[in-house]
Design an enzyme around this catalytic site. Structure first.
Site, PDB file in Angstrom:
ATOM      1  N   ALA A  65     -14.486  23.669  46.192  1.00 48.06           N
ATOM      2  CA  ALA A  65     -14.251  23.998  47.592  1.00 48.06           C
ATOM      3  C   ALA A  65     -14.692  25.438  47.814  1.00 48.06           C
ATOM      4  CB  ALA A  65     -12.781  23.830  47.920  1.00 48.06           C
ATOM      5  N   GLY A 108     -13.375  21.210  43.236  1.00 51.09           N
ATOM      6  CA  GLY A 108     -13.604  20.095  44.155  1.00 51.09           C
ATOM      7  C   GLY A 108     -14.891  19.343  43.847  1.00 51.09           C
ATOM      8  N   GLU A 111     -13.856  17.019  41.249  1.00 52.45           N
ATOM      9  CA  GLU A 111     -12.976  16.014  41.874  1.00 52.45           C
ATOM     10  C   GLU A 111     -13.781  15.001  42.695  1.00 52.45           C
ATOM     11  OE1 GLU A 111     -10.469  19.264  43.479  1.00 52.45           O
ATOM     12  OE2 GLU A 111      -8.818  17.983  42.853  1.00 52.45           O
ATOM     13  N   GLU A 131      -9.518  25.815  38.905  1.00 50.15           N
ATOM     14  CA  GLU A 131      -8.644  26.337  39.973  1.00 50.15           C
ATOM     15  C   GLU A 131      -7.590  27.296  39.438  1.00 50.15           C
ATOM     16  OE1 GLU A 131      -9.640  23.187  39.675  1.00 50.15           O
ATOM     17  OE2 GLU A 131     -10.056  22.295  41.636  1.00 50.15           O
TER      18      GLU A 131
END
Ligand code: HXC
Length: 257
Positions: A65, A108, A111, A131
């Site tokens: 992200a 992300g 993910e 993260e």
């Protein structure tokens, strides 16, 4: 449709969505996330398309992200805007989704790959959930899908201690279907996707539905989903055509109905 953060193309029966924020290592800002899912949904509805590829570039599938977009967001904003909910749109895609990964698939990005159905990785691909290094945890399924896929101990190490997997390791642990040379990795993924797109469309849809049930339900419920999907296929022309073609020793001609 005009997109600003992605590129799209079709090759035969394969729809390709390419993440296109190379200067930001394809970090997912909200605009790109929206466009990716819009494009995937367009391909999902297009009956000339049988499989969807999501890819980045040689250096990065996606570095997670967009940290710069997220840095000042408050807890209240997270709750009110429900920023993570958009990631769930991938679960609504009914055709097979193949991630073609080269370089970084982090946070992300990893993910997103975990939420795809199959993965073709270049030899340079690297997967991780870093993260923890920026004071948070995965928020788009990383703790759940990763643990189901690679098991508790390795998932813990990746999420808590930023362990990164090489392409070869990712294949060994079941995160990747095939590893190919960096050069031509997208062509290899497209050939793989074209093979998948040539399969009986209704059966492919049911197959995806049934395999996904294995991650959502008990064994008893999952077996019931499988049985229902299996029975339903006997209401399709493709089942009649597939079995007749076998008996007549010829290739089937799928109708997708
Ligand atoms: C915003 C990013 C970014 C990111 C890279 N960039 N990753 N910008 N968000 N996630 C930007 C850098 O700031 C830099 O911009 C440019 O891309 C090139 O990156 P470099 O770091 O200079 O490249 P390099 O040294 O090759 O390192 C590549 C890298 C590293 C290993 C991928 O960039 C990195 O560690 N990125 C962060 C990875 C990460 O922590 N991801 C998790 C995010 S949180 P400038 O302007 O300086 O050139 C997350 C949670 C998801 O994903 C939860 C779901 C909602």
């Amino acid at each position: 449709m005009t997109y600003t953060t992605i590129l799209t193309e079709t090759r035969g029966r394969v729809g390709i969505v390419q993440l296109n924020r190379p200067k930001q290592m394809n970090a997912f800002n909200l605009a790109m996330l929206g466009e990716v899912f819009d494009a995937m949904e367009v391909f999902d509805k297009d009956e000339t398309i049988g499989a969807i590829i999501v890819t980045g570039n040689e250096k990065a599938f996606a570095a997670g992200a967009d940290i710069k977009e997220m840095a000042e967001v408050t807890y209240a904003q997270m709750v009110v805007e429900e920023r993570v909910r958009v990631w769930d749109r991938i679960r609504g895609i009914r055709k097979p989704v193949i991630a073609a990964v080269s370089g970084w698939a982090l946070g992300g990005g990893c993910e997103f790959v975990l939420a795809c159905d199959m993965v073709v990785a270049s030899e340079s691909a690297k997967f991780g959930q870093p993260e923890i290094t920026i004071g948070v945890i995965p928020g788009a399924g990383g703790t759940q899908r990763l643990a189901r896929l690679v098991g508790k101990q390795l998932a813990m190490e990746m999420v808590i201690n930023n362990r990164t997997l090489t392409a070869a390791e990712a294949q060994q642990f079941g995160l990747v279907n095939r590893v190919v040379a960096v050069e031509g990795y997208l062509d290899a993924a497209a050939a793989f996707a074209e093979e998948i797109a040539s399969r009986a469309p209704m059966a492919v849809r049911m197959a995806k539905d049934a395999v996904n049930a294995a991650f959502e339900t008990t064994l008893t419920e999952g077996l019931a989903v499988e049985k229902r999907d299996f029975y339903q296929l006997f209401a399709t022309e493709d089942q009649k055509e597939g079995m007749q073609a076998f008996i007549e020793k010829r290739q089937p001609n799928w109708k997708g109905k």
